[in-house]
Every structure is written in C-alpha cells, then in structure tokens.
Design a protein around this motif. Structure first.
Motif, PDB file in Angstrom:
ATOM      1  N   ARG A 121       0.818  -1.209   0.000  1.00  0.00           N
ATOM      2  CA  ARG A 121       0.000   0.000   0.000  1.00  0.00           C
ATOM      3  C   ARG A 121       0.854   1.261   0.000  1.00  0.00           C
ATOM      4  N   ALA A 122       1.993   1.235   0.699  1.00  0.00           N
ATOM      5  CA  ALA A 122       2.892   2.392   0.722  1.00  0.00           C
ATOM      6  C   ALA A 122       3.487   2.642  -0.659  1.00  0.00           C
ATOM      7  N   LEU A 123       3.885   1.570  -1.338  1.00  0.00           N
ATOM      8  CA  LEU A 123       4.444   1.714  -2.686  1.00  0.00           C
ATOM      9  C   LEU A 123       3.396   2.259  -3.653  1.00  0.00           C
ATOM     10  N   LYS A 124       2.166   1.806  -3.501  1.00  0.00           N
ATOM     11  CA  LYS A 124       1.076   2.293  -4.357  1.00  0.00           C
ATOM     12  C   LYS A 124       0.817   3.780  -4.113  1.00  0.00           C
ATOM     13  N   ALA A 125       0.835   4.188  -2.834  1.00  0.00           N
ATOM     14  CA  ALA A 125       0.597   5.594  -2.502  1.00  0.00           C
ATOM     15  C   ALA A 125       1.721   6.484  -3.024  1.00  0.00           C
ATOM     16  N   LEU A 126       2.951   6.012  -2.912  1.00  0.00           N
ATOM     17  CA  LEU A 126       4.087   6.793  -3.412  1.00  0.00           C
ATOM     18  C   LEU A 126       4.059   6.888  -4.937  1.00  0.00           C
ATOM     19  N   ASP A 127       3.646   5.831  -5.588  1.00  0.00           N
ATOM     20  CA  ASP A 127       3.486   5.882  -7.038  1.00  0.00           C
ATOM     21  C   ASP A 127       2.398   6.880  -7.407  1.00  0.00           C
ATOM     22  N   ARG A 128       1.363   6.932  -6.573  1.00  0.00           N
ATOM     23  CA  ARG A 128       0.239   7.837  -6.813  1.00  0.00           C
ATOM     24  C   ARG A 128       0.683   9.298  -6.831  1.00  0.00           C
ATOM     25  N   VAL A 129       1.710   9.643  -6.052  1.00  0.00           N
ATOM     26  CA  VAL A 129       2.196  11.035  -6.007  1.00  0.00           C
ATOM     27  C   VAL A 129       3.508  11.211  -6.777  1.00  0.00           C
ATOM     28  N   GLY A 130       3.865  10.197  -7.576  1.00  0.00           N
ATOM     29  CA  GLY A 130       5.025  10.319  -8.456  1.00  0.00           C
ATOM     30  C   GLY A 130       6.376  10.183  -7.784  1.00  0.00           C
ATOM     31  N   LEU A 131       6.454   9.385  -6.716  1.00  0.00           N
ATOM     32  CA  LEU A 131       7.719   9.257  -5.987  1.00  0.00           C
ATOM     33  C   LEU A 131       8.173   7.799  -5.839  1.00  0.00           C
ATOM     34  N   SER A 132       7.754   6.948  -6.737  1.00  0.00           N
ATOM     35  CA  SER A 132       8.139   5.541  -6.628  1.00  0.00           C
ATOM     36  C   SER A 132       9.636   5.324  -6.821  1.00  0.00           C
ATOM     37  N   ASP A 133      10.336   6.326  -7.351  1.00  0.00           N
ATOM     38  CA  ASP A 133      11.786   6.209  -7.547  1.00  0.00           C
ATOM     39  C   ASP A 133      12.580   6.789  -6.380  1.00  0.00           C
ATOM     40  N   ARG A 134      11.895   7.158  -5.286  1.00  0.00           N
ATOM     41  CA  ARG A 134      12.582   7.784  -4.157  1.00  0.00           C
ATOM     42  C   ARG A 134      12.377   7.009  -2.848  1.00  0.00           C
ATOM     43  N   VAL A 135      11.923   5.784  -2.939  1.00  0.00           N
ATOM     44  CA  VAL A 135      11.474   5.069  -1.735  1.00  0.00           C
ATOM     45  C   VAL A 135      12.577   4.853  -0.707  1.00  0.00           C
ATOM     46  N   LYS A 136      13.832   4.762  -1.146  1.00  0.00           N
ATOM     47  CA  LYS A 136      14.923   4.487  -0.210  1.00  0.00           C
ATOM     48  C   LYS A 136      15.587   5.756   0.309  1.00  0.00           C
ATOM     49  N   HIS A 137      15.193   6.898  -0.221  1.00  0.00           N
ATOM     50  CA  HIS A 137      15.752   8.164   0.244  1.00  0.00           C
ATOM     51  C   HIS A 137      15.189   8.517   1.617  1.00  0.00           C
ATOM     52  N   ARG A 138      15.918   9.395   2.305  1.00  0.00           N
ATOM     53  CA  ARG A 138      15.424   9.949   3.563  1.00  0.00           C
ATOM     54  C   ARG A 138      14.982  11.397   3.327  1.00  0.00           C
ATOM     55  N   PRO A 139      14.172  11.950   4.238  1.00  0.00           N
ATOM     56  CA  PRO A 139      13.618  13.286   4.012  1.00  0.00           C
ATOM     57  C   PRO A 139      14.652  14.370   3.700  1.00  0.00           C
ATOM     58  N   ASN A 140      15.843  14.272   4.305  1.00  0.00           N
ATOM     59  CA  ASN A 140      16.854  15.319   4.053  1.00  0.00           C
ATOM     60  C   ASN A 140      17.509  15.191   2.678  1.00  0.00           C
ATOM     61  N   GLU A 141      17.114  14.173   1.925  1.00  0.00           N
ATOM     62  CA  GLU A 141      17.701  13.948   0.601  1.00  0.00           C
ATOM     63  C   GLU A 141      16.754  14.342  -0.531  1.00  0.00           C
ATOM     64  N   ILE A 142      15.614  14.927  -0.197  1.00  0.00           N
ATOM     65  CA  ILE A 142      14.654  15.314  -1.221  1.00  0.00           C
ATOM     66  C   ILE A 142      14.216  16.763  -1.009  1.00  0.00           C
ATOM     67  N   SER A 143      13.557  17.329  -2.016  1.00  0.00           N
ATOM     68  CA  SER A 143      13.152  18.740  -1.971  1.00  0.00           C
ATOM     69  C   SER A 143      11.907  18.931  -1.114  1.00  0.00           C
ATOM     70  N   GLY A 144      11.578  20.201  -0.858  1.00  0.00           N
ATOM     71  CA  GLY A 144      10.390  20.507  -0.070  1.00  0.00           C
ATOM     72  C   GLY A 144       9.118  20.014  -0.724  1.00  0.00           C
ATOM     73  N   GLY A 145       9.018  20.188  -2.032  1.00  0.00           N
ATOM     74  CA  GLY A 145       7.839  19.704  -2.739  1.00  0.00           C
ATOM     75  C   GLY A 145       7.715  18.194  -2.680  1.00  0.00           C
ATOM     76  N   GLN A 146       8.850  17.508  -2.774  1.00  0.00           N
ATOM     77  CA  GLN A 146       8.831  16.045  -2.662  1.00  0.00           C
ATOM     78  C   GLN A 146       8.454  15.613  -1.251  1.00  0.00           C
ATOM     79  N   LYS A 147       8.925  16.344  -0.249  1.00  0.00           N
ATOM     80  CA  LYS A 147       8.534  16.034   1.132  1.00  0.00           C
ATOM     81  C   LYS A 147       7.020  16.144   1.304  1.00  0.00           C
ATOM     82  N   GLN A 148       6.433  17.179   0.696  1.00  0.00           N
ATOM     83  CA  GLN A 148       4.992  17.327   0.845  1.00  0.00           C
ATOM     84  C   GLN A 148       4.252  16.221   0.108  1.00  0.00           C
ATOM     85  N   ARG A 149       4.807  15.757  -0.993  1.00  0.00           N
ATOM     86  CA  ARG A 149       4.181  14.636  -1.692  1.00  0.00           C
ATOM     87  C   ARG A 149       4.280  13.354  -0.868  1.00  0.00           C
TER      88      ARG A 149
END
Length: 229
Positions: A121-149
C-alpha cells in the motif's frame, strides 16, 4: 461527511479568556473540496484542530462520517483519526531517520496492518504522487515539494474518508504549489473529501468552496467555480 453545530472554544491564559470559536455551525458534504480562510487569530487553525480531533471544544456537537465524535476519550479519538482522517501539515512532519517508504508505512503500523500489505500500500501511494523512484531516500535527501508529496502519500495510505491539510503549500514555491494542488484535485475527483486551511487566496481558487473566518465566527461561506490545473 462533517457536521458541527454550536461549536465554541475558549482559551484561558493569564486570567484572561479568549473565545477562538463562537457557536460555529458548519456542514461539509462527502466529496467536497473546501478551503478555510481567515486572518491570523480568526479561528481557522482552531477549527482545523477540532475537525481533526486534535483539540477539544467547550460546547456543541460534531458528527464525522455519521459518528458523534463530540465526547470521545483520547484513545477513541486516536482510533477515529487513524481510520477516518488523513493529515497534511505545512512542516511535513516526516521522521528524519526513516526512509520515505517507512514514513508512508507508519500510519499502517498503528492500524496493525501486516508488513506485506503495508509495503504494497505504501508503494502504491508513493506511485500515486510520483515518488516511486525515491522510496529508499530519507527526508533530508529530497526537496520541499517532494517532502509534501511524501506527506500526502502517508495521509492517503489508510484510505481516509477526509483529507485535512493545514497550510500545505505555505513553505513551497509557486510551481510546486501548483503540483500539490493538482494532486489534491485528483484525489478529490476520486471521491475523497478535502478540507484545507490556507491564507493564500490564489491557492483557495483551486477549491470548490471557501469558508471565511473572522474573530471566531464564519463571515462568509460560498461555493465557487474551481480553477483547474
């Protein structure tokens, strides 16, 4: 979906009393996309905290998805929140040491969902917001917009009845704001009720209804032609 009658909330500090909400009546139907607006101190944030069962009120009644939630215990409120409400905050509220995938899985841990289903379900939700390629990243490794997604994915993963967003674009640039509002519109089009606090009129234009607070009361409540992205 949401029906409140006579909601009153008063804060007592330093021997003084401040009425944040004064006998508020508000009804939000299933599938609506509503923005709550108002100047600082108008009561809009208090209203959101009460709608989200994060704060108690002094008088009135509150029905959420047909259930009277006016006098729940803290544990009962937590259970209803986890089942019925998805939250999105201005500051994202992500756990810094967890991966993005683990952050999205977190609400399901509290809901006792199995590890396998949590992952799916988590992978499906992340795909839903266009972040399926960032699943192993941590919050400090992505942008503010990606954090909100990520925060949106976490909010929708339990398939809540209503999505509540408190200034979700407050820390974002205009381009990223449009991306976030487009996601909200898509989620709303799929049938999820969305309630959003914002102080930005240009952001409220992307919702179907505007409720304006002033001095603890509803000053205006109007439907509008929704601006689409």
């Amino acid at each position: 979906m949401i029906e409140i009658k006579g909601i009153t909330k008063t804060y007592h500090t330093g021997g003084e009393s401040l009425t944040a909400l004064n006998k508020i009546d508000l009804r939000i139907e299933k599938g609506e996309f509503t923005s709550i607006m108002g100047p600082s101190g108008s009561g809009k944030s208090t209203m959101m905290n009460i709608l989200g069962l994060l704060d108690r009120f002094d008088a009135g009644t509150y029905f959420l998805n047909g259930q009277n939630v006016s006098n729940l215990t803290d544990n009962e409120s937590a259970l209803v929140r986890n089942k019925e409400i998805g939250f999105i905050f201005q500051s994202f509220n992500l756990m810094p040491r967890m991966t993005i995938l683990e952050n999205v899985e977190l609400p399901m841990v509290y809901a006792n969902v199995s590890k396998k289903e949590r992952r799916e379900r988590a992978l499906k939700a992340l795909d839903r917001v266009g972040l399926s390629d960032r699943v192993k990243h941590r919050p400090n490794e992505i942008s503010g917009g990606q954090k909100q997604r990520v925060a949106i994915a976490r909010a929708i993963v339990n398939e809540p009845s209503v999505l509540m967003a408190d200034e979700p674009t407050g820390n974002l640039d205009s381009k990223t704001t449009l991306e976030i509002m487009r996601i909200f519109q898509e989620i709303n089009a799929e049938g999820t009720t969305v309630v959003m606090v914002t102080h930005e009129p240009e952001v409220a234009e992307y919702t179907k209804r505007v409720v304006l607070f002033k001095d603890g009361e509803i000053q205006d409540d109007r439907n509008q032609t929704q601006k689409t992205i």
